[in-house]
Motif scaffolding. Structure first.
Motif, mmCIF file in Angstrom:
data_model
loop_
_atom_site.group_PDB
_atom_site.id
_atom_site.type_symbol
_atom_site.label_atom_id
_atom_site.label_comp_id
_atom_site.label_asym_id
_atom_site.label_seq_id
_atom_site.Cartn_x
_atom_site.Cartn_y
_atom_site.Cartn_z
ATOM 1 N N SER A 186 0.840 -1.196 0.000
ATOM 2 C CA SER A 186 0.000 0.000 0.000
ATOM 3 C C SER A 186 0.876 1.248 0.000
ATOM 4 N N THR A 187 0.393 2.290 -0.663
ATOM 5 C CA THR A 187 1.117 3.556 -0.721
ATOM 6 C C THR A 187 0.218 4.653 -0.191
ATOM 7 N N ARG A 188 0.787 5.543 0.629
ATOM 8 C CA ARG A 188 -0.009 6.627 1.201
ATOM 9 C C ARG A 188 0.863 7.845 1.461
ATOM 10 N N MET A 189 0.206 8.983 1.676
ATOM 11 C CA MET A 189 0.930 10.198 2.016
ATOM 12 C C MET A 189 1.430 10.094 3.444
ATOM 13 N N VAL A 190 2.698 10.439 3.663
ATOM 14 C CA VAL A 190 3.262 10.330 5.005
ATOM 15 C C VAL A 190 3.671 11.680 5.571
ATOM 16 N N GLY A 196 2.391 23.149 1.831
ATOM 17 C CA GLY A 196 1.026 22.654 1.864
ATOM 18 C C GLY A 196 0.550 22.022 0.574
ATOM 19 N N ASP A 197 1.402 21.962 -0.430
ATOM 20 C CA ASP A 197 1.036 21.376 -1.723
ATOM 21 C C ASP A 197 1.046 19.853 -1.596
ATOM 22 N N VAL A 198 -0.110 19.229 -1.815
ATOM 23 C CA VAL A 198 -0.230 17.779 -1.657
ATOM 24 C C VAL A 198 0.695 17.036 -2.618
ATOM 25 N N GLU A 199 0.819 17.552 -3.848
ATOM 26 C CA GLU A 199 1.617 16.863 -4.858
ATOM 27 C C GLU A 199 3.099 16.827 -4.492
ATOM 28 N N ASN A 200 3.543 17.755 -3.651
ATOM 29 C CA ASN A 200 4.953 17.804 -3.252
ATOM 30 C C ASN A 200 5.214 17.071 -1.941
ATOM 31 N N GLY A 201 4.183 16.467 -1.362
ATOM 32 C CA GLY A 201 4.375 15.722 -0.126
ATOM 33 C C GLY A 201 5.072 14.398 -0.386
ATOM 34 N N LEU A 202 5.632 13.833 0.671
ATOM 35 C CA LEU A 202 6.321 12.553 0.554
ATOM 36 C C LEU A 202 5.321 11.405 0.696
ATOM 37 N N THR A 203 5.541 10.360 -0.083
ATOM 38 C CA THR A 203 4.707 9.170 0.014
ATOM 39 C C THR A 203 5.515 8.020 0.592
ATOM 40 N N ILE A 204 4.818 7.087 1.208
ATOM 41 C CA ILE A 204 5.488 5.929 1.797
ATOM 42 C C ILE A 204 4.846 4.651 1.266
ATOM 43 N N SER A 205 5.685 3.685 0.954
ATOM 44 C CA SER A 205 5.216 2.354 0.596
ATOM 45 C C SER A 205 5.412 1.478 1.823
ATOM 46 N N PHE A 217 3.130 -9.861 -0.346
ATOM 47 C CA PHE A 217 3.183 -8.904 -1.446
ATOM 48 C C PHE A 217 4.192 -9.416 -2.459
ATOM 49 N N ASP A 218 4.028 -8.989 -3.691
ATOM 50 C CA ASP A 218 4.922 -9.421 -4.765
ATOM 51 C C ASP A 218 5.939 -8.358 -5.140
ATOM 52 N N TYR A 219 5.571 -7.089 -4.957
ATOM 53 C CA TYR A 219 6.525 -6.016 -5.246
ATOM 54 C C TYR A 219 6.167 -4.780 -4.439
ATOM 55 N N ILE A 220 7.149 -3.897 -4.268
ATOM 56 C CA ILE A 220 6.965 -2.671 -3.494
ATOM 57 C C ILE A 220 6.553 -1.547 -4.434
ATOM 58 N N SER A 221 5.454 -0.885 -4.123
ATOM 59 C CA SER A 221 4.964 0.206 -4.945
ATOM 60 C C SER A 221 5.958 1.364 -4.964
ATOM 61 N N GLU A 222 5.952 2.096 -6.059
ATOM 62 C CA GLU A 222 6.819 3.272 -6.182
ATOM 63 C C GLU A 222 6.413 4.309 -5.149
ATOM 64 N N ALA A 223 7.384 4.828 -4.403
ATOM 65 C CA ALA A 223 7.121 5.845 -3.390
ATOM 66 C C ALA A 223 8.430 6.546 -3.048
ATOM 67 N N ASP A 224 8.315 7.651 -2.274
ATOM 68 C CA ASP A 224 9.514 8.383 -1.865
ATOM 69 C C ASP A 224 10.252 7.660 -0.740
ATOM 70 N N LEU A 225 9.496 7.012 0.133
ATOM 71 C CA LEU A 225 10.082 6.361 1.300
ATOM 72 C C LEU A 225 9.529 4.945 1.444
#
Length: 268
Positions: A186-190, A196-205, A217-225
């Motif tokens: 799963s990938t989510r905003m962390v 305050g720009d949502v698009e520039n926030g960091l994501t976590i897998s 799981f079979d693979y890790i989703s693309e994310a910043d962290l």
């Protein structure tokens, strides 16, 4: 980047009618969305990004994205022709005027030019930013970066060998179809950005541990962290982040595919 053709009509065909007409004469297609406002489908085992048929106020739009396989472009052309036959309506290529005969207007030379333009744009963007770029495939996202291009002997500038490019597309296409039955993390905003720009926030897998085992799981989703949640902890579940040498959050510069067999749960 993409190419779109609009078919202006008030008589919008049912989705099944379009899919059936496109799939005539034994052509096999797979749809990931078979309802309006957006149909998404591709040729079986040949699609990388597939195509879209989008419902609009004045008719339908058929769209193919850049960096697509030859099969994606061929399906784009076939879909335009099918909808024109179903509706008897005229088609228009963006701002370039009416499309009289799509099967001849969009020939193999046109497809080759579009593929070359898409590859050149991707290489230029990777070289300029120094980072990988993420694109949506028919089933899952995929990343393009300097390391991937290098592994197929494709430079970020200068001329390329067609066989090397074909090998790259074959590889990316096979990944899409292998991933049909794969499960990702799963990938989510962390962490929101300072502005305050949502698009520039960091994501976590996130990888979860439950009952002493790693969730499948079979693979890790693309994310910043990349992070790990220990659901067995009696306290509130905590994320354990991969940190850089400085101890600060670091963006991933290269994404590796990790599978469950690479991980082992151990109590420290």
């Amino acid at each position: 980047m993409s190419v779109s053709v609009k078919i202006r009509t008030k008589d919008v065909p049912e989705p099944d009618a379009i899919l059936r007409r496109v799939a005539d004469k034994g052509t096999e297609i797979v749809a990931t969305s078979n309802e309006y406002p957006s149909l998404k489908f591709g040729f079986l085992n040949k699609a990388l990004r597939g195509i879209e048929v989008n419902e609009e106020e004045d008719g339908l739009e058929v769209r193919v994205c850049s960096f697509s396989t030859k099969a994606d472009y061929q399906l784009f052309i076939k879909a335009i022709d099918a909808i024109m036959q179903l509706t008897g309506a005229k088609a228009y290529l963006e701002d370039e005027g009416e499309v009289i005969a799509p099967l001849s207007a969009f020939n193999d030379e046109w497809i080759e030019r579009e593929q070359e333009a898409g590859l050149d744009a991707a290489r230029a963007l990777v070289k300029h930013t120094g980072q990988h770029i993420v694109m949506y495939g028919l089933f899952c996202k995929f990343c393009l970066g300097a390391h991937l291009f290098e592994s197929f002997d494709i430079p970020l500038s200068d001329d390329v060998d067609k066989e090397d490019v074909d090998s790259l597309f074959d590889y990316l296409c096979s990944m899409q179809w292998d991933s049909v039955n794969w499960k990702d993390t799963s990938t989510r905003m962390v962490m929101p950005s300072s502005d305050g720009d949502v698009e520039n926030g960091l994501t976590i897998s996130a990888i979860c541990i439950r009952n002493g085992q790693v969730d499948e799981f079979d693979y890790i989703s693309e994310a910043d962290l990349l992070g790990i949640i220990d659901m067995d902890d009696d306290a509130i579940p905590r994320y354990l982040f991969l940190l850089g040498k400085s101890g600060r959050f670091c963006r991933m510069t290269r994404l590796n595919v990790w599978t469950k067999c690479n991980l082992d749960v151990r109590k420290c």
